[in-house]
Design a protein around this motif. Structure first.
Motif, PDB file in Angstrom:
ATOM      1  N   GLN A 279       0.713  -1.183  -0.064  1.00 37.21           N
ATOM      2  CA  GLN A 279       0.035  -0.059   0.050  1.00 37.21           C
ATOM      3  C   GLN A 279       1.018   1.186  -0.070  1.00 37.21           C
ATOM      4  N   GLY A 280       1.927   1.139   0.646  1.00 33.60           N
ATOM      5  CA  GLY A 280       2.886   2.458   0.695  1.00 33.60           C
ATOM      6  C   GLY A 280       3.808   2.532  -0.484  1.00 33.60           C
ATOM      7  N   SER A 281       3.779   1.557  -1.485  1.00 29.83           N
ATOM      8  CA  SER A 281       4.747   1.515  -2.916  1.00 29.83           C
ATOM      9  C   SER A 281       3.913   1.980  -3.864  1.00 29.83           C
ATOM     10  N   SER A 282       4.343   1.937  -4.954  1.00 32.04           N
ATOM     11  CA  SER A 282       3.864   2.587  -6.118  1.00 32.04           C
ATOM     12  C   SER A 282       2.164   1.993  -6.462  1.00 32.04           C
ATOM     13  N   SER A 283       1.202   2.970  -6.460  1.00 29.44           N
ATOM     14  CA  SER A 283      -0.044   2.395  -6.523  1.00 29.44           C
ATOM     15  C   SER A 283      -0.147   1.910  -7.869  1.00 29.44           C
ATOM     16  N   ILE A 284       0.401   2.391  -8.965  1.00 32.96           N
ATOM     17  CA  ILE A 284       0.331   1.869 -10.378  1.00 32.96           C
ATOM     18  C   ILE A 284       0.684   0.437 -10.263  1.00 32.96           C
ATOM     19  N   VAL A 285       1.854   0.000  -9.620  1.00 30.53           N
ATOM     20  CA  VAL A 285       2.117  -1.356  -9.728  1.00 30.53           C
ATOM     21  C   VAL A 285       1.000  -2.268  -8.904  1.00 30.53           C
ATOM     22  N   LEU A 286       0.652  -1.522  -7.659  1.00 28.53           N
ATOM     23  CA  LEU A 286      -0.384  -2.295  -7.088  1.00 28.53           C
ATOM     24  C   LEU A 286      -1.673  -2.393  -7.971  1.00 28.53           C
ATOM     25  N   ALA A 287      -2.170  -1.727  -8.624  1.00 26.99           N
ATOM     26  CA  ALA A 287      -3.218  -1.718  -9.708  1.00 26.99           C
ATOM     27  C   ALA A 287      -2.947  -2.674 -10.695  1.00 26.99           C
ATOM     28  N   LEU A 288      -1.744  -2.812 -11.357  1.00 22.80           N
ATOM     29  CA  LEU A 288      -1.333  -3.929 -12.131  1.00 22.80           C
ATOM     30  C   LEU A 288      -1.536  -5.250 -11.633  1.00 22.80           C
ATOM     31  N   ILE A 289      -1.030  -5.501 -10.306  1.00 21.84           N
ATOM     32  CA  ILE A 289      -1.053  -6.598  -9.589  1.00 21.84           C
ATOM     33  C   ILE A 289      -2.445  -7.157  -9.499  1.00 21.84           C
ATOM     34  N   LEU A 290      -3.382  -6.257  -8.881  1.00 24.02           N
ATOM     35  CA  LEU A 290      -4.707  -6.527  -8.828  1.00 24.02           C
ATOM     36  C   LEU A 290      -5.446  -6.819  -9.871  1.00 24.02           C
ATOM     37  N   GLY A 291      -5.251  -5.982 -11.120  1.00 20.43           N
ATOM     38  CA  GLY A 291      -5.874  -6.254 -12.204  1.00 20.43           C
ATOM     39  C   GLY A 291      -5.683  -7.455 -12.690  1.00 20.43           C
ATOM     40  N   ALA A 292      -4.342  -8.155 -12.515  1.00 15.62           N
ATOM     41  CA  ALA A 292      -4.004  -9.424 -13.205  1.00 15.62           C
ATOM     42  C   ALA A 292      -4.593 -10.492 -12.259  1.00 15.62           C
ATOM     43  N   MET A 293      -4.552 -10.244 -11.042  1.00 14.95           N
ATOM     44  CA  MET A 293      -5.266 -11.260  -9.905  1.00 14.95           C
ATOM     45  C   MET A 293      -6.589 -11.509 -10.398  1.00 14.95           C
ATOM     46  N   ILE A 294      -7.241 -10.605 -10.543  1.00 14.77           N
ATOM     47  CA  ILE A 294      -8.848 -10.565 -10.875  1.00 14.77           C
ATOM     48  C   ILE A 294      -8.926 -11.373 -11.941  1.00 14.77           C
TER      49      ILE A 294
ATOM     50  N   PHE B 127     -14.806   5.722 -13.744  1.00 20.19           N
ATOM     51  CA  PHE B 127     -14.912   4.449 -13.640  1.00 20.19           C
ATOM     52  C   PHE B 127     -15.288   3.809 -15.286  1.00 20.19           C
ATOM     53  N   PHE B 128     -16.536   4.424 -15.507  1.00 27.88           N
ATOM     54  CA  PHE B 128     -16.730   3.795 -17.095  1.00 27.88           C
ATOM     55  C   PHE B 128     -15.488   4.147 -18.226  1.00 27.88           C
ATOM     56  N   VAL B 129     -14.990   5.225 -18.074  1.00 29.06           N
ATOM     57  CA  VAL B 129     -13.627   5.468 -18.853  1.00 29.06           C
ATOM     58  C   VAL B 129     -12.781   4.141 -18.769  1.00 29.06           C
ATOM     59  N   ALA B 130     -12.475   3.861 -17.606  1.00 29.91           N
ATOM     60  CA  ALA B 130     -11.524   2.657 -17.152  1.00 29.91           C
ATOM     61  C   ALA B 130     -12.098   1.310 -17.639  1.00 29.91           C
TER      62      ALA B 130
ATOM     63  N   GLY C 271      -7.574  -1.468 -17.188  1.00 30.57           N
ATOM     64  CA  GLY C 271      -8.673  -0.602 -16.705  1.00 30.57           C
ATOM     65  C   GLY C 271      -8.437  -0.364 -15.197  1.00 30.57           C
ATOM     66  N   SER C 272      -7.730  -1.212 -14.460  1.00 35.49           N
ATOM     67  CA  SER C 272      -7.358  -1.106 -13.041  1.00 35.49           C
ATOM     68  C   SER C 272      -6.352  -0.201 -12.902  1.00 35.49           C
ATOM     69  N   VAL C 273      -5.516   0.347 -13.820  1.00 37.43           N
ATOM     70  CA  VAL C 273      -4.384   1.529 -13.674  1.00 37.43           C
ATOM     71  C   VAL C 273      -5.056   2.537 -14.069  1.00 37.43           C
ATOM     72  N   ILE C 274      -5.892   2.849 -14.850  1.00 38.08           N
ATOM     73  CA  ILE C 274      -6.575   3.942 -15.266  1.00 38.08           C
ATOM     74  C   ILE C 274      -7.387   4.377 -13.993  1.00 38.08           C
TER      75      ILE C 274
END
Length: 357
Positions: free
Chosen positions: A13-28, A158-161, A126-129
């Motif tokens: 959570q304290g690291s790059s939010s972009i990296v976290l978004a990439l990982i969450l999107g991939a896991m989903i 949200f809809f753009v993403a 979508g997650s990163v956007i």
């Protein structure tokens, strides 16, 4: 492994939010409702409890991209898909609107090397956007339905993403897949492909909802005043009709699913469902609670129309998906819901349920 992954995500959570978004999107996207998906989803749910809605926002976006993106792909380039895949695409698109990622499973099972990378990349985009745009989600659910029902911060982005991720998935999968009729294939290869599709797509013998329900599985005047009491009433219907090996074991499966996220979809609808070895055969029970019962629904409305799905564990990837597809398509129809709310008898309800297919 579940605990290790959750701890790892929490530490990011304290690291790059972009990296976290990439990982969450991939896991989903990578297993479409499986263990990795559940870890990311429950992590986002836990962040909601802590007052952080900006983790669940990207997750809510990523959840709907695989089924909607694949559904769109079947619409725009039919040559890439077999006829039964094109039919499944309609249901997949609708399931995505309700935030049901599992609608993508038949496509991934048929062609994993092309489909899975496409949905993973789309969900990551979508997650990163959504993360960059500070899209928040206040409920433990995803898909356009949460935005429509007012649970999302920054609805426009949200809809753009979502649209961006869906387009990436659709373009990528159609670019990677070959035309299904582009070249002659050997008879043996045709047979193998047909067998794979047959196993991956919902059972064609289940043509309408009333194939797996009957008047005795319908209750038009539920008595329970709480969610759990209503669940008990509907499970009793299954037990009385010989659907279950064990009433208690099936109830555990139902409640376990409710703990992950509420099956109250909003619009006065709840679809509790359980996959368990305690179930003998796929079945659906339908109940009406005329004054409503609190189901922790996305839009805050009480559940009045309750469909309980029971499927054996070994039919989880077949009958379960088919039933969800049929229900999600029909229940989006405002007129159909109004007709259900007006029925006065079990027989009337059964006749109306015959139109769900």
């Amino acid at each position: 492994m579940f605990e290790l992954l959750t701890t790892w995500l929490a530490g990011m959570q304290g690291s790059s939010s972009i990296v976290l978004a990439l990982i969450l999107g991939a896991m989903i996207a990578i297993d479409m409702g499986g263990p990795f998906n559940k870890v990311a989803f429950l992590f986002g749910s836990a962040m909601i409890a802590e007052g952080n809605y900006y983790i669940m926002g990207p997750i809510a976006v990523a959840i709907c991209i695989p089924p909607v993106g694949l559904g769109l792909a079947t619409f725009i380039n039919k040559r890439k898909f077999h006829p039964n895949e094109r039919e499944a695409g309609k249901a997949s698109f609708t399931m995505g609107l309700f935030g049901i990622t599992e609608g993508a499973i038949p496509f991934a099972a048929q062609d994993p090397l092309r489909v899975i990378p496409s949905i993973v990349v789309g969900s990551m985009v979508g997650s990163v956007i959504a993360m960059i745009a500070n899209v928040g989600d206040k409920v433990a659910h995803g898909g356009p339905i949460v935005a429509v029902l007012g649970a999302v911060d920054n609805v426009v982005m949200f809809f753009v993403a979502v649209i961006a991720g869906v387009i990436v998935t659709a373009i990528m999968v159609t670019a990677l897949k070959k035309d299904v009729e582009s070249a002659p294939v050997k008879n043996e290869e045709v047979q193998q492909n047909e067998e794979i599709i047959k196993q991956a797509t919902p059972n064609t013998n289940l043509n309408k909802l009333t194939d797996i329900t009957n008047v005795d599985l319908i209750e038009t005047n539920l008595k329970g005043e709480t969610r759990d009491k209503v669940i008990d009433e509907l499970i009793s219907k299954f037990e009385q009709n010989g659907v279950l090996h064990s009433k208690d074991e099936f109830k555990q499966a139902i409640l376990k699913r409710e703990e992950e996220s509420s099956t109250g979809l909003g619009m006065n609808i709840a679809i509790p469902h359980g996959k368990s070895n305690a179930v003998k055969r796929p079945a659906v029970a339908f109940g009406m609670k005329r004054d409503g019962v609190d189901w922790k629904s996305l839009d805050g409305t009480d559940a009045k129309l309750i469909f309980m799905i029971a499927v054996p564990e070994d039919a989880a990837g077949d009958a379960h998906l088919k039933i969800l597809q049929m229900l999600s398509r029909k229940l989006m129809d405002d007129e159909f819901r109004e007709q259900l709310l007006k029925i006065a008898s079990k027989e009337e309800a059964f006749n109306l349920l015959e139109t769900i297919r």
